[in-house]
Write a protein that holds these residues in place. Structure first.
Motif, PDB file in Angstrom:
ATOM      1  N   VAL A   3       0.968  -1.091  -0.010  1.00  0.00           N
ATOM      2  CA  VAL A   3      -0.023  -0.015   0.121  1.00  0.00           C
ATOM      3  C   VAL A   3       1.029   1.339  -0.141  1.00  0.00           C
ATOM      4  CG1 VAL A   3      -1.782   1.408   1.266  1.00  0.00           C
ATOM      5  CG2 VAL A   3      -1.868  -1.174   1.495  1.00  0.00           C
ATOM      6  N   PHE A  29       3.605   0.520   2.645  1.00  0.00           N
ATOM      7  CA  PHE A  29       3.317  -0.276   4.055  1.00  0.00           C
ATOM      8  C   PHE A  29       3.241  -1.773   3.216  1.00  0.00           C
ATOM      9  CE2 PHE A  29       2.132   3.762   5.149  1.00  0.00           C
ATOM     10  CZ  PHE A  29       2.350   4.070   6.406  1.00  0.00           C
ATOM     11  N   ASP A  30       3.834  -2.829   3.921  1.00  0.00           N
ATOM     12  CA  ASP A  30       3.772  -4.124   3.526  1.00  0.00           C
ATOM     13  C   ASP A  30       2.668  -4.904   4.213  1.00  0.00           C
ATOM     14  OD1 ASP A  30       4.187  -6.946   2.735  1.00  0.00           O
ATOM     15  OD2 ASP A  30       6.103  -6.607   2.035  1.00  0.00           O
ATOM     16  N   THR A  31       1.599  -5.090   3.892  1.00  0.00           N
ATOM     17  CA  THR A  31       0.449  -5.878   4.606  1.00  0.00           C
ATOM     18  C   THR A  31       1.045  -7.287   5.253  1.00  0.00           C
ATOM     19  OG1 THR A  31      -0.733  -6.835   2.967  1.00  0.00           O
ATOM     20  CG2 THR A  31      -1.437  -4.568   3.756  1.00  0.00           C
ATOM     21  N   GLU A  32       1.685  -7.889   4.422  1.00  0.00           N
ATOM     22  CA  GLU A  32       2.206  -9.318   4.870  1.00  0.00           C
ATOM     23  C   GLU A  32       3.418  -9.258   5.934  1.00  0.00           C
ATOM     24  OE1 GLU A  32       3.326 -11.693   1.459  1.00  0.00           O
ATOM     25  OE2 GLU A  32       1.333 -10.737   0.255  1.00  0.00           O
ATOM     26  N   ASN A  34       3.974  -6.687   7.960  1.00  0.00           N
ATOM     27  CA  ASN A  34       3.760  -5.637   8.755  1.00  0.00           C
ATOM     28  C   ASN A  34       4.833  -4.643   8.733  1.00  0.00           C
ATOM     29  OD1 ASN A  34       0.873  -5.739   9.496  1.00  0.00           O
ATOM     30  ND2 ASN A  34       1.569  -7.009  11.099  1.00  0.00           N
ATOM     31  N   TYR A  99      -3.120   4.907   6.313  1.00  0.00           N
ATOM     32  CA  TYR A  99      -2.903   3.507   6.204  1.00  0.00           C
ATOM     33  C   TYR A  99      -3.951   2.702   7.374  1.00  0.00           C
ATOM     34  CZ  TYR A  99      -0.754  -1.211   6.308  1.00  0.00           C
ATOM     35  OH  TYR A  99      -0.596  -2.544   6.419  1.00  0.00           O
ATOM     36  N   ASN A 100      -3.782   3.141   8.639  1.00  0.00           N
ATOM     37  CA  ASN A 100      -4.410   2.622   9.845  1.00  0.00           C
ATOM     38  C   ASN A 100      -5.954   2.312   9.307  1.00  0.00           C
ATOM     39  OD1 ASN A 100      -2.130   2.229  11.059  1.00  0.00           O
ATOM     40  ND2 ASN A 100      -2.392   3.645  12.503  1.00  0.00           N
ATOM     41  N   LYS A 103      -6.644  -0.081   7.047  1.00  0.00           N
ATOM     42  CA  LYS A 103      -6.648  -1.310   7.293  1.00  0.00           C
ATOM     43  C   LYS A 103      -7.936  -1.666   8.062  1.00  0.00           C
ATOM     44  CE  LYS A 103      -3.314  -3.074   9.662  1.00  0.00           C
ATOM     45  NZ  LYS A 103      -2.299  -3.433  10.589  1.00  0.00           N
ATOM     46  N   PRO A 106     -10.474  -2.062   4.507  1.00  0.00           N
ATOM     47  CA  PRO A 106      -9.732  -2.535   3.132  1.00  0.00           C
ATOM     48  C   PRO A 106     -10.433  -2.556   1.881  1.00  0.00           C
ATOM     49  CG  PRO A 106      -9.588  -4.465   4.432  1.00  0.00           C
ATOM     50  CD  PRO A 106     -10.183  -3.316   5.195  1.00  0.00           C
TER      51      PRO A 106
END
Length: 110
Positions: A3, A29-32, A34, A99-100, A103, A106
């Protein structure tokens, strides 16, 4: 999933920038994993056509979702062609806050 959010500064606590192609930095930001990193936008000082060039930079960085307050017409077209999902967000927040918020919801993609 990666993201991306345009940023005025070099940390995730920096304010979101409302100029996508000319934002001085991009937060990734990498969601996998964190994890987050912030990189300088190599096209911020370009004389023209910076929106599509910024989109190419996002593609090279594996971005799936862009959270931004507004886009120029050329950037918008390039993003549509790229398959990157765009979420419009009020710029009066930090990149971390944007970003938060994403999340938490989404599925809110355009």
């Amino acid at each position: 999933m990666i993201v991306c959010i345009p940023s005025r500064g070099s940390t995730t606590d920096s304010q979101m920038d409302d100029r996508f192609g000319r934002a001085p930095y991009f937060a990734f930001f990498d969601t996998e994993t964190n994890s987050a990193r912030v990189e300088q936008n190599p096209h911020a000082g370009g004389s023209g056509g910076v929106g599509p060039m910024a989109v190419q930079f996002l593609i090279k960085n594996g971005v799936h979702v862009l959270i931004a307050p507004r886009l120029g017409g050329n950037a918008d077209e390039a993003l549509k062609a790229s398959g990157i999902k765009v979420i419009m967000q009020n710029p009066d927040v930090t990149v971390q806050s944007a970003y938060n918020a994403w999340k938490e919801n989404p599925e809110n993609t355009s």
